[in-house]
Design a protein around this motif. Structure first.
Motif, PDB file in Angstrom:
ATOM      1  N   ALA A 124       4.140 -23.409  -0.714  1.00 23.45           N
ATOM      2  CA  ALA A 124       3.209 -22.499  -0.043  1.00 23.45           C
ATOM      3  C   ALA A 124       2.195 -21.906  -1.023  1.00 23.45           C
ATOM      4  N   TRP A 125       2.181 -22.411  -2.240  1.00 20.20           N
ATOM      5  CA  TRP A 125       1.278 -21.968  -3.293  1.00 20.20           C
ATOM      6  C   TRP A 125       1.537 -20.533  -3.739  1.00 20.20           C
ATOM      7  N   ASN A 126       2.819 -20.110  -3.696  1.00 19.33           N
ATOM      8  CA  ASN A 126       3.224 -18.876  -4.357  1.00 19.33           C
ATOM      9  C   ASN A 126       3.514 -19.191  -5.821  1.00 19.33           C
ATOM     10  N   GLN A 127       2.912 -18.441  -6.725  1.00 20.42           N
ATOM     11  CA  GLN A 127       3.194 -18.653  -8.146  1.00 20.42           C
ATOM     12  C   GLN A 127       4.597 -18.147  -8.458  1.00 20.42           C
ATOM     13  N   LEU A 128       5.442 -19.037  -8.949  1.00 22.34           N
ATOM     14  CA  LEU A 128       6.818 -18.675  -9.289  1.00 22.34           C
ATOM     15  C   LEU A 128       6.960 -18.353 -10.763  1.00 22.34           C
ATOM     16  N   LEU A 129       6.180 -19.017 -11.585  1.00 23.11           N
ATOM     17  CA  LEU A 129       6.330 -18.872 -13.027  1.00 23.11           C
ATOM     18  C   LEU A 129       5.036 -19.293 -13.695  1.00 23.11           C
ATOM     19  N   ALA A 130       4.664 -18.578 -14.724  1.00 25.19           N
ATOM     20  CA  ALA A 130       3.503 -18.960 -15.530  1.00 25.19           C
ATOM     21  C   ALA A 130       3.832 -18.664 -16.981  1.00 25.19           C
TER      22      ALA A 130
END
Length: 283
Positions: A124-130
């Motif tokens: 869903a294009w939620n950023q989980l990790l960067a």
């Protein structure tokens, strides 16, 4: 009632994670080889005080978003993650929900890309990790802006330089992606809420959604205007993780170019980290 089982499990898992394994310095005197509470809080995006209250059993009802963030920060396996949800009094995410678990193998792969801007998104294009270099390049997002669809339709917080044509193509691809994801995971309430919010707040998204827009993401070059490092033109690739629908976004520069020098400068500039107790749900 104090949730001592949750606190005991968090302390056990925290003690087994070496700071070097998550990109943190191991310097200074330590009582144990594992993470400090402040370091776990930094990795999970919550406050150190909240971690203390969880471990002491004084915070008894963490949200699913916080539990998910702790599972990622602690690099739990799928079974351990499910156990953490149950200890928190929550049902583990079912098969009808968008996968948000990052496996230890993917974590290890990302560790080997420390000098490359990399972020992990769910379907869903939620950023989980960067990783820190990605955050230094693109900025540190929070709340609704952690969702790439929301950000591209409703937020001005974007360093990527677009043309009208490239922005239209990207938005069409994002809507098509979200439509496919909704069909694959019809039982995901957060996904349904995200789509409803986007349709309500963005006329552009609503029009594309109703029109049945199609499109797909392709590798390409992106120009990024960074407030300290200047303008960088980088290759952007989106890789898929088989069996999980995770997307790994990677930015690279051609060696020996000014863009590569500026990207290296970003590794020196770094980024500030935040501690937020309960971040709003992306989307």
């Amino acid at each position: 009632m104090a949730n001592t089982g949750l606190g005991t499990a968090l302390r056990h898992w925290r003690d087994r994670v070496a700071p070097q394994a998550v990109g943190l310095p191991a310097g200074g005197r330590r009582r144990a080889a594992g993470l400090r509470r402040e370091e776990l809080a930094q990795l999970a995006g919550i406050s150190a005080d909240y971690v203390i209250r969880l471990e002491q059993g004084r915070a008894t009802s963490p949200s699913a978003q916080v539990v998910e963030a702790l599972a990622r920060a602690l690099r739990l396996t799928q079974d351990e993650r499910a156990h953490l949800f149950r200890l928190a009094g929550l049902a583990p995410p079912g098969p009808g929900t968008v996968p948000r678990h990052i496996t230890p193998g993917v974590h290890r792969m990302l560790d080997r890309l420390a000098g490359t801007p990399v972020a992990v998104f769910d379907a869903a294009w939620n950023q989980l990790l960067a990783n820190p270099l990605y955050t230094a390049l693109m900025g540190e997002w929070r709340g609704n802006d952690l969702n790439g669809v929301w950000r591209n339709f409703l937020s001005p917080n974007n360093r990527v330089r677009d043309t009208p044509e490239s922005r239209k193509a990207l938005q069409s691809a994002l809507v098509a992606d979200l439509r496919r994801t909704a069909g694959t995971y019809p039982g995901d309430r957060d996904l349904r809420a995200l789509i409803a919010d986007l349709r309500r707040h963005s006329t552009g998204f609503a029009a594309l959604w109703e029109s049945g827009a199609v499109g797909q993401h392709e590798a390409g070059r992106k120009t990024i205007d960074h407030p300290q490092a200047g303008t960088l033109t980088l290759d952007c690739d989106v890789l898929s993780v088989a069996g999980s629908d995770l997307r790994i976004m990677v930015y690279t520069a051609q060696p020996g170019t000014e863009d590569a020098d500026r990207l290296a400068l970003l590794g020196v500039l770094g980024t500030q980290s935040l501690g937020v107790e309960e971040a709003p749900r992306p989307g």
